[in-house]
Every structure is written in structure tokens, then in C-alpha cells.
Design a protein around this motif. Sequence first.
Motif, PDB file in Angstrom:
ATOM      1  N   HIS A  63       0.846  -1.201   0.000  1.00 15.52           N
ATOM      2  CA  HIS A  63       0.000   0.000   0.000  1.00 15.52           C
ATOM      3  C   HIS A  63       0.880   1.250   0.000  1.00 15.52           C
ATOM      4  O   HIS A  63       1.294   1.735   1.042  1.00 15.52           O
ATOM      5  N   HIS A  65       1.616   5.256  -1.980  1.00 16.62           N
ATOM      6  CA  HIS A  65       1.037   6.354  -2.777  1.00 16.62           C
ATOM      7  C   HIS A  65       2.202   7.087  -3.410  1.00 16.62           C
ATOM      8  O   HIS A  65       2.847   7.916  -2.778  1.00 16.62           O
ATOM      9  N   LYS A 162      -8.679  -0.979  -6.734  1.00 18.87           N
ATOM     10  CA  LYS A 162      -8.825  -0.300  -5.434  1.00 18.87           C
ATOM     11  C   LYS A 162     -10.156   0.445  -5.391  1.00 18.87           C
ATOM     12  O   LYS A 162     -10.508   1.167  -6.321  1.00 18.87           O
ATOM     13  N   ASP A 289       1.155   2.341   3.682  1.00 19.69           N
ATOM     14  CA  ASP A 289       0.212   3.431   3.373  1.00 19.69           C
ATOM     15  C   ASP A 289       0.788   4.802   3.727  1.00 19.69           C
ATOM     16  O   ASP A 289       0.158   5.606   4.402  1.00 19.69           O
TER      17      ASP A 289
HETATM   18 ZN   LIG Z   1      -3.875   4.701   1.260  1.00 18.72          ZN
END
Ligand SMILES: [Zn+2]
Length: 417
Positions: A63, A65, A162, A289
Motif C-alpha cells: 500500500h 502512494h 482499489k 500506506d
Molecule cells: Zn492509502
Amino acid sequence: MGFDVMLRGGRVIDPAAGRDGVFDVGIADGKIAAIEAALPVDNARVVHDVAGKIVLPGMIDTHGHIYQHVTGKFGLNADMVGVESGVTTVVDQGGPSCMTLPGFRAFIAEPAKTRVLCFISAYLVGGLEGHYYPELYGPEQVNVAHTVRVARENPDLVRGIKAHAEIGGASRWGLDVIRLGKQIAREAGLPLYIHLGQLWPEKEGTHIDPDELVRELVPLMDAGDVLAHPFTRHPGGFISTATGQVHPIVWAALERGVTVDVGHGSHFSFDMAAQVIAAGIRPFTLGADMHGYNVKVAAADAERTGNPFFGVAPFNLTNAMSKLLHLGMDLTDVVATVTSNPAKMLGMAESIGTLAPGREADVSVVESLEGDFELSDNSGVAVTAARMIVPVFCLRAGEYFAAGSALVPPAVRKVAA
Ligand SMILES: [Zn+2]
């Protein structure tokens, strides 16, 4: 046999291979050439003495970004999250969409030294500026056919879909969006990764019961789909807001073969995690994340990370591993959450997630420090942990990268008062 690189004398932990012991790892032409108790050191061009350190199959962050610039300050630099943090593979969760995947390939995945993959967004707009605009994430903003086509045409990059299931969206459109996300996943033959935990405020004048949302959601999921943020401090995670216990329907989902990804981020709560783990649930994959609004770095590093300093508690993938250890999971199981299990989640167990001769040499070297370390979460809870995992370096297809990323939090030892 000659080696380009040798990792000498480290403790190799490789759950998929059932290996835990001291071995030498020899690498030639970017591939694993040999793993033996003792390899002839004279035959190696470069030798890294890793005695006292832990050698893992290249770590996989499920996870990330990393659609930098296109997702505004949300997207971090891929290699800072990846190889410069000791992580050889990063999966962007929902940054690129069917419309923006070509840019993700050309400007992020191809230039990155890190192996970059993604779960493509179910929404036409993808991740954008961290989902600031809920109106862009409704069922009208999903194109099933286009997204399925792009996913099918890019299997080297797109390994899943997602979507979000949270009360802000549900207050606007019910579960329509997640149903479309599931349709995309089914038609593309890929797993669906579902974000739990409140993201948007509820629409004015509405109230959604988070427990009810989870109840309606779970029957939509199949084996191999992923529930993310089980330990969220926001409403709508695994712990029922009504009873304070694990939501019964979560058990039903796990029985169906749905897996759990921690998705640490700013969601992670020690209290929630302790309750879920005490109930007997183990995360299958970890997932840091990290994004531009939840990481915390020194001021000097802010420019390169594009980081506006919203993060409260510093964290990264190895910090999250340390938290799982502190919560009582054993080291092999924690290692599996960043190696063999994510390889399965990605449908790539044949190529990554374990060390075997002939495979690309994706290898992570970490250290397990002992002492009293402070670990904290974004709900203000801090604990003292006896062990701290920190990255040292990694090899990506045999190429060396020191773990010098500004996104690796320093291991803070508590000093006796
Ligand atoms: Zn996320």
C-alpha cells in the motif's frame, strides 16, 4: 561459480522457502545464483558482510502512494518509499486510473529503480489530491468497461482494483460504487482492495451505521479480495462501534478467504490492533500506506518529499513491522506479511516474495535492534518496544541501494530517567 555480489553470513528468513538460518547468498547477472551455508568468498566481486543482520526476500509494500505530482502532494517519490527504504516492490493503491495509467507507467514505474505495481483505481479520476472531492468518487464517475480493458491490457503493472467502502461515500450513494468496483475486479480477474474506515464526512442530514455498512459489504467479497485498515482508529473498521468487539461478519469474510492488509497510514491504532489480534485475527499483508499528508520527516527533507507535515507519529514499513512484533506476532509471520503473502496477493508468487536460484535478486537486509524503543500511533498512544526493525540496504535485481531515505524514521531509544 563466480558471483557479482555476495551477502555473507546473515540470518536468512524466507517463509515461502521454509528457511531460517545463517546462509551466504550469491548473486550473478542480477539473479540469485546460490544460497548455501558457506559459499567460496574468493569467487565474489563484492562481498557484503551481513553477519548479525537479517536477510529477507525483497520486501513488498502492498500500500503505497507514489503517483508523484499527478496526485498532488499526496504522492511520494517512488524510490524514497521503495529501494531507498529497503523495499524492492511498491504497490500504489488507487493512484492511477484507466485514464492516467499511461502517465503512471512512463513517469513513475519506468524511471523508478523500485519495482512499481499498482491496484488501479475504480474511479475515472484515480487518487488525485488524496480524494479531496467526494463528488468525484460517485457511481457516475466509474467506467467499468474502460477500467477492465486497461487492467487487462497492462498485467505487468496492474495487479488489482482499489475502491472504498466508508460511511461518507455510503451516505451519498449507498454501496453502488463498491459494487461497480467488484464488477471491475471480477471481469478483470483481479483482487479487489477495499478501504475501510471513514474518509469523507457524511452528507449533511444523513447518518450511516458503520456496523451496517460492514454487514452489507462482506457478502460482495470473494476469496483473494482484501480488507484494508482493520485497525483503523476511524469508525468502520473491524471493531464494532456498538459492541466494542470484532464485528461478527468479519469472521464470515475471513472464512470465505478474504485477506487482511494492515494499511498502516494514519489509521493504525494500537488499541484497535491489540483487540483484533487478541481475538485471533492475523493480518496477511502489511502495507505502510505512506503519503504526503501522513508522513513525518525533518524540515530539511520536506522539499524532496513534497511533504506538508501533517503526520503526527513517524512510521514506515519496518516501523509497522516492529509494531506487529510488539503486538505479539512472531518474526517469521511478520516477515511473511512483507514477502511471501504479498507475492500471493499480487498473483506473483512465481517471481517475487522468496529467494531462489534463477529469480531476480530482490533482497532486503534489515537489522533487529534491541533496547527500549518508542513506537507511537496517530491516536496519541505510545508504547515501549523491545525490538525495532530498521532497513540497512536492499538489492533490486542485484543493484545495491542503501536505506538512506528521509522517510525511514530514526529508531528512538528511550533513555532511562
Ligand atoms: Zn492509502
